[in-house]
Design a protein around this motif. Structure first.
Motif, PDB file in Angstrom:
ATOM      1  N   GLY A  71      -5.284   0.399   3.674  1.00 52.77           N
ATOM      2  CA  GLY A  71      -3.928   0.828   4.055  1.00 52.77           C
ATOM      3  C   GLY A  71      -4.087   2.004   5.012  1.00 52.77           C
ATOM      4  N   ASP A  72      -3.062   2.859   5.125  1.00 53.00           N
ATOM      5  CA  ASP A  72      -3.189   4.049   5.973  1.00 53.00           C
ATOM      6  C   ASP A  72      -3.873   5.130   5.146  1.00 53.00           C
ATOM      7  OD1 ASP A  72      -1.813   2.538   7.732  1.00 53.00           O
ATOM      8  OD2 ASP A  72       0.003   3.759   7.781  1.00 53.00           O
ATOM      9  N   ILE A  73      -4.938   5.718   5.702  1.00 54.86           N
ATOM     10  CA  ILE A  73      -5.680   6.710   4.916  1.00 54.86           C
ATOM     11  C   ILE A  73      -5.749   8.062   5.615  1.00 54.86           C
ATOM     12  CG2 ILE A  73      -7.270   5.559   3.322  1.00 54.86           C
ATOM     13  CD1 ILE A  73      -9.249   5.338   5.693  1.00 54.86           C
ATOM     14  N   ALA A 109      -0.619  11.939   9.567  1.00 55.29           N
ATOM     15  CA  ALA A 109      -1.005  11.713   8.173  1.00 55.29           C
ATOM     16  C   ALA A 109      -2.150  10.709   8.099  1.00 55.29           C
ATOM     17  CB  ALA A 109       0.193  11.211   7.390  1.00 55.29           C
ATOM     18  N   HIS A 110      -2.813  10.505   9.259  1.00 53.45           N
ATOM     19  CA  HIS A 110      -3.950   9.572   9.320  1.00 53.45           C
ATOM     20  C   HIS A 110      -5.246  10.340   9.559  1.00 53.45           C
ATOM     21  CE1 HIS A 110      -1.612   5.803   9.801  1.00 53.45           C
ATOM     22  NE2 HIS A 110      -0.715   6.617  10.318  1.00 53.45           N
ATOM     23  N   SER A 111      -6.345   9.769   9.087  1.00 53.21           N
ATOM     24  CA  SER A 111      -7.654  10.286   9.455  1.00 53.21           C
ATOM     25  C   SER A 111      -7.827  10.160  10.955  1.00 53.21           C
ATOM     26  CB  SER A 111      -8.742   9.444   8.789  1.00 53.21           C
ATOM     27  OG  SER A 111      -8.907   9.815   7.450  1.00 53.21           O
ATOM     28  N   MET A 114      -8.245  -3.171  11.488  1.00 52.89           N
ATOM     29  CA  MET A 114      -6.872  -3.482  11.897  1.00 52.89           C
ATOM     30  C   MET A 114      -6.052  -2.193  12.009  1.00 52.89           C
ATOM     31  SD  MET A 114      -5.585  -5.550   8.491  1.00 52.89           S
ATOM     32  CE  MET A 114      -3.875  -5.640   9.003  1.00 52.89           C
ATOM     33  N   HIS A 115      -4.712  -2.326  12.149  1.00 49.77           N
ATOM     34  CA  HIS A 115      -3.801  -1.186  12.211  1.00 49.77           C
ATOM     35  C   HIS A 115      -4.253  -0.135  13.231  1.00 49.77           C
ATOM     36  CE1 HIS A 115      -1.327   2.229  10.976  1.00 49.77           C
ATOM     37  NE2 HIS A 115      -0.599   1.411  10.239  1.00 49.77           N
ATOM     38  N   GLY A 116      -4.385  -0.574  14.488  1.00 49.77           N
ATOM     39  CA  GLY A 116      -4.685   0.332  15.588  1.00 49.77           C
ATOM     40  C   GLY A 116      -4.345  -0.398  16.866  1.00 49.77           C
ATOM     41  N   SER A 153       0.823  -1.212   0.000  1.00 46.15           N
ATOM     42  CA  SER A 153       0.000   0.000   0.000  1.00 46.15           C
ATOM     43  C   SER A 153       0.856   1.262   0.000  1.00 46.15           C
ATOM     44  CB  SER A 153      -0.957   0.000   1.193  1.00 46.15           C
ATOM     45  OG  SER A 153      -0.236   0.095   2.408  1.00 46.15           O
ATOM     46  N   HIS A 154       1.936   1.274   0.792  1.00 43.58           N
ATOM     47  CA  HIS A 154       2.822   2.446   0.808  1.00 43.58           C
ATOM     48  C   HIS A 154       4.149   2.111   1.475  1.00 43.58           C
ATOM     49  CE1 HIS A 154       0.886   2.780   4.748  1.00 43.58           C
ATOM     50  NE2 HIS A 154       1.810   3.640   5.123  1.00 43.58           N
ATOM     51  N   ALA A 155       5.056   3.090   1.438  1.00 47.27           N
ATOM     52  CA  ALA A 155       6.458   2.799   1.751  1.00 47.27           C
ATOM     53  C   ALA A 155       6.831   2.900   3.225  1.00 47.27           C
ATOM     54  CB  ALA A 155       7.359   3.721   0.927  1.00 47.27           C
ATOM     55  N   TYR A 201       7.569   1.681   7.026  1.00 52.47           N
ATOM     56  CA  TYR A 201       8.189   0.471   7.569  1.00 52.47           C
ATOM     57  C   TYR A 201       7.168  -0.563   8.048  1.00 52.47           C
ATOM     58  CZ  TYR A 201      11.296  -2.118  10.776  1.00 52.47           C
ATOM     59  OH  TYR A 201      12.004  -3.083  11.439  1.00 52.47           O
ATOM     60  N   ASP A 202       6.066  -0.089   8.650  1.00 52.27           N
ATOM     61  CA  ASP A 202       5.070  -1.041   9.176  1.00 52.27           C
ATOM     62  C   ASP A 202       4.232  -1.674   8.055  1.00 52.27           C
ATOM     63  OD1 ASP A 202       4.065   1.631   8.975  1.00 52.27           O
ATOM     64  OD2 ASP A 202       2.309   1.102  10.167  1.00 52.27           O
ATOM     65  N   HIS A 203       4.516  -1.306   6.799  1.00 46.20           N
ATOM     66  CA  HIS A 203       3.793  -1.890   5.650  1.00 46.20           C
ATOM     67  C   HIS A 203       4.712  -2.601   4.653  1.00 46.20           C
ATOM     68  CE1 HIS A 203      -0.041   0.058   6.763  1.00 46.20           C
ATOM     69  NE2 HIS A 203       0.813   0.850   7.406  1.00 46.20           N
ATOM     70  N   CYS A 204       6.002  -2.224   4.651  1.00 47.15           N
ATOM     71  CA  CYS A 204       6.912  -2.868   3.680  1.00 47.15           C
ATOM     72  C   CYS A 204       8.234  -3.322   4.303  1.00 47.15           C
ATOM     73  CB  CYS A 204       7.197  -1.914   2.514  1.00 47.15           C
ATOM     74  SG  CYS A 204       8.265  -0.532   2.966  1.00 47.15           S
TER      75      CYS A 204
HETATM   76 ZN   LIG Z   1       0.913   2.276   9.053  1.00 53.15          ZN
END
Ligand SMILES: [Zn+2]
Ligand SMILES: [Zn+2]
Length: 417
Positions: A149-151, A361-363, A384-386, A52-54, A56-59
């Protein structure tokens, strides 16, 4: 039947990784590592992954494995290289060859470009989080899945806000970093004003401001804000930068068509909105002149920012933390008011002021709810991701107020669709 298997990012912000398993095809959505512990998901080799994006917690876990294919946007591919190199420099967790092999497996896509892999099709929407960030929309064996992903549904200085004009969805997998009703953030305007007031106060008092940032996303947001105020004459200060944010900012400049229209226009009119980025001249930084130092890493877990912390021995100087500080980090300790630190051999007594202004950078909670109301209504939602409280309370909100059944998986959970 389609199965969703959760390898990480469950009730935590870290190592996001979901496996989508169909009759013939299977694919991973993200393969991140945990920012606190460096822990990685336990998966097989030779899989395919959509990133989804670059961040660290995603790639961050990708170089640990051999992937058949890694799909992502063009800017994400370039920014992932920076993230991987940063990790390599700090921890030696893998080798340069692993980064080389991973980049060789990358296939890049534009937003909205359809990728057909037989029984699995997918495309990437803009997620509004950082340069190149995407929400992944996939169709597999008749099921339509949106992984956000992160939005960021709200405005930012660098990228367009998240797309909400999205095709029909059966299952929504959504992030919940600020998913609790207690997570309501001040508006960007208010935050920016506070930042400029805090910076001006120190500069006018003859001091120096240290701003630790994450190299991708936060750094560029902060630099655009500071330089805007400098150009308009409302702030008079010299900015020095240090660390991998210098390379990451170069990538932001390379992809002006992926930035928001206002920033793109600024670049096309011949102005560098990030300012004159070059490596800080230490003699000048440590001279008597007031200045701003923007440097990595954002939670003070390493990076060149550490060498500037000794400036905080002087009460004239100030530290401004700009993002969430994870438990166990030096940034968190400073946020909580520790007055003695030892980043290197010598102990530093902190006399300068330490404050936090969270440029997320998150909602936030309200913006996440708005997002779900704007997109087509799914049959079910997976949160997820919280952190645990954020994930659980956001699932409750989705169920109670939006009438969509919502689940909070734990690591290892398999959900049949
Ligand atoms: Zn994240
Ligand atoms: Zn992120």
């Amino acid at each position: 039947m389609v199965l969703l298997k959760f390898h990480g990012g469950c009730q935590e912000v870290g190592k996001s990784c979901v496996e989508v398993i169909g009759k013939e095809k299977r694919i991973l959505l993200d393969c991140g590592a945990s920012p606190n512990s460096g822990e990685i998901p336990n998966i097989e080799n030779n899989l395919e992954v959509i990133v989804s994006h670059a961040h660290y917690d995603h790639c961050g876990a990708i170089p640990f494995y051999k992937f058949k294919k890694i799909y992502c946007t063009h800017p994400t591919a370039d920014l992932m290289y920076i993230t991987w190199k940063e990790t390599l420099n700090i921890s030696k967790a893998y080798k340069e060859e692993d980064i080389y092999r991973s980049l060789k497996s990358v296939e890049t896509l534009n937003y909205y470009e359809e990728k057909d892999l037989g029984s699995l099709k997918f495309k990437l929407y803009n997620a509004g989080h950082i340069l190149g960030s995407s929400s992944i929309y996939l169709e597999i064996d008749g099921k339509k899945i949106l992984y956000t992903g992160d939005i960021n549904e709200g405005p930012s200085r660098t990228v367009r806000s998240a797309d909400t004009d999205i095709d029909e969805i059966d299952v929504l997998i959504i992030e919940s970093t600020y998913g609790s009703p207690l997570d309501i953030k001040p508006s960007r305007k208010v935050l920016e004003k506070q930042l400029i007031e805090e910076v001006s106060e120190t500069i006018e008092g003859g001091g120096k401001v240290i701003i630790p940032v994450f190299s991708v996303g936060r750094a560029q947001e902060i630099l655009v804000v500071l330089n805007n105020y400098i150009r308009s004459g409302q702030l008079d200060a010299k900015i020095y930068t240090d660390g991998s944010l210098i390379h990451a900012t170069g990538i932001y400049l390379s992809y002006k068509d992926w930035l928001n229209p206002k920033l793109k226009n600024t670049i096309e009119s011949g102005i560098n909105p990030f300012g004159d980025i070059k490596k800080a001249d230490e003699k000048k930084v440590f001279s008597n002149e007031p200045c701003i130092i923007v440097s990595t890493s954002g939670m003070l877990q390493g990076g060149p920012v550490l060498k500037y912390l000794k400036l905080l021995k002087d009460e004239k100087n100030k530290l401004i933390l700009t993002g969430h500080q994870a438990e166990g980090t030096l940034g968190k300790a400073l946020e909580e008011g520790i007055r003695e630190i030892k980043p290197f051999k010598n102990t530093i007594k902190i006399r300068g002021k330490v404050i936090k202004l969270e440029f997320s950078a998150h909602s936030d909670y309200n913006s996440l709810v708005r997002y779900i109301k704007k997109i087509p209504k799914p049959e079910k939602a997976i949160v997820m991701h919280g952190e645990r409280y954020q994930s659980l309370s956001f699932a409750m909100t989705i169920w109670k107020t939006l009438k969509i059944p919502a689940y909070v998986p734990v690591e290892g959970t398999v959900i049949p669709l």
